[in-house]
Design a protein around this motif. Sequence first.
Motif, PDB file in Angstrom:
ATOM      1  N   LEU A   1      14.833 -35.192   7.157  1.00 32.48           N
ATOM      2  CA  LEU A   1      16.199 -34.972   6.666  1.00 32.48           C
ATOM      3  C   LEU A   1      16.268 -33.801   5.686  1.00 32.48           C
ATOM      4  N   LYS A   2      15.207 -33.629   4.904  1.00 30.20           N
ATOM      5  CA  LYS A   2      15.185 -32.567   3.897  1.00 30.20           C
ATOM      6  C   LYS A   2      14.702 -31.225   4.454  1.00 30.20           C
ATOM      7  N   GLY A   3      14.301 -31.228   5.730  1.00 30.91           N
ATOM      8  CA  GLY A   3      13.850 -29.993   6.355  1.00 30.91           C
ATOM      9  C   GLY A   3      12.411 -29.629   6.073  1.00 30.91           C
ATOM     10  N   HIS A   4      11.650 -30.566   5.489  1.00 31.88           N
ATOM     11  CA  HIS A   4      10.233 -30.291   5.215  1.00 31.88           C
ATOM     12  C   HIS A   4       9.394 -30.327   6.488  1.00 31.88           C
ATOM     13  N   VAL A   5       9.852 -31.085   7.493  1.00 32.10           N
ATOM     14  CA  VAL A   5       9.220 -31.097   8.819  1.00 32.10           C
ATOM     15  C   VAL A   5      10.313 -30.909   9.862  1.00 32.10           C
ATOM     16  N   ASP A   6       9.899 -30.482  11.035  1.00 31.93           N
ATOM     17  CA  ASP A   6      10.853 -30.225  12.119  1.00 31.93           C
ATOM     18  C   ASP A   6      10.942 -31.386  13.098  1.00 31.93           C
ATOM     19  N   LEU A   7       9.833 -32.101  13.243  1.00 29.17           N
ATOM     20  CA  LEU A   7       9.751 -33.205  14.198  1.00 29.17           C
ATOM     21  C   LEU A   7       9.040 -34.380  13.546  1.00 29.17           C
ATOM     22  N   VAL A   8       9.304 -35.567  14.035  1.00 27.58           N
ATOM     23  CA  VAL A   8       8.544 -36.753  13.636  1.00 27.58           C
ATOM     24  C   VAL A   8       8.144 -37.512  14.889  1.00 27.58           C
ATOM     25  N   THR A   9       7.064 -38.250  14.775  1.00 24.90           N
ATOM     26  CA  THR A   9       6.651 -39.123  15.869  1.00 24.90           C
ATOM     27  C   THR A   9       7.079 -40.551  15.548  1.00 24.90           C
ATOM     28  N   ALA A  10       7.371 -41.302  16.583  1.00 29.33           N
ATOM     29  CA  ALA A  10       7.726 -42.718  16.401  1.00 29.33           C
ATOM     30  C   ALA A  10       7.582 -43.425  17.727  1.00 29.33           C
TER      31      ALA A  10
END
Length: 242
Positions: free
Chosen positions: A167-176
Amino acid sequence: MKYLLVFLGLLLIPALSSAEPFLHVLTEDWRPYNYEDKGQIKGQSTDIVVKVLDRAGVDYKITLFPWSRTYRIAQQKENVLIYTIVRMSVREDLFIWSRPLAKKDVSSLFKLKDREDIQVSTLEDARKFKVGVVQDSMSYLYLKNNHFSDSLVPVSTDQHVNLDNLLKGHVDLVTASEKNFVFSTKQVGVDPDALSKVMALFEFSPYMAFSLGTSQEIIDKVNRAYDELVEEGVIEAFESAK
C-alpha cells in the motif's frame, strides 16, 4: 531398608526412561488454516491436528509463533510437530513428513489494481519488480530458487507487513495463497477488490510434519490415528501432493 530403597529405585529407572517424550506442536498465523483468536489457536488445520493428537493419546501443547521462528525451531529441536507446512522439494529432507491437512491451494502474485505500469505474465517479467514475501515461507523459497534474490523483500513477521508495504509503495508485488488472500487483506483493512491477481506461481498441498529425531513411537501413533480418522470419515481423505 537402605538396600530395599536402592533396589526400588533401580526398578523405576526403566519405567522413567521408557516414558514417551512430550510433543511440541508449532504453528503460525495463516488463516484459514491456523490462527489465534482470543487466546485460542483455531483454524481448519488446527481442528484436524487436535483430533489426531487426541486420538493418538500423546502429550502435547500447541504454540503459535511467527513463521520464521516456527520453521527454525522445527529444524533445530527433536519431538516437534509443525503445521501447516507446504511440502516442496527444497524442504523434503528437512522434516519427517506426516499427512496432508487440506485440499490443494495455489500461491500467486498480487498487485494494487491501479498499478497499470505492472504488467507480468512470466517469472522473468516479475523479476523486474520488488516482491514482498515472508521470510522462509514457501513463496520465498520458490522465488529464491527461481533467481529472485535481488528483488525479494522478505520480512520476518507476517503477511500484514507485506500488504502494508504494498500500500505504501515499498514493494510492487506480494505473494499469497489464494485461500489466505481474502483473510489477510481484511485483517489489515484492505478491500480485496483493490488488489488484483497478476499470475499463479505454483500449486501446493498443506501438511503436518515432524522434526528430525522425533520419537518413532510418537510418529507411528500420530500417523495411525490420522489414518483411522480418515477411514472413519472424521477427516477428509485429502489428495497428497507427493
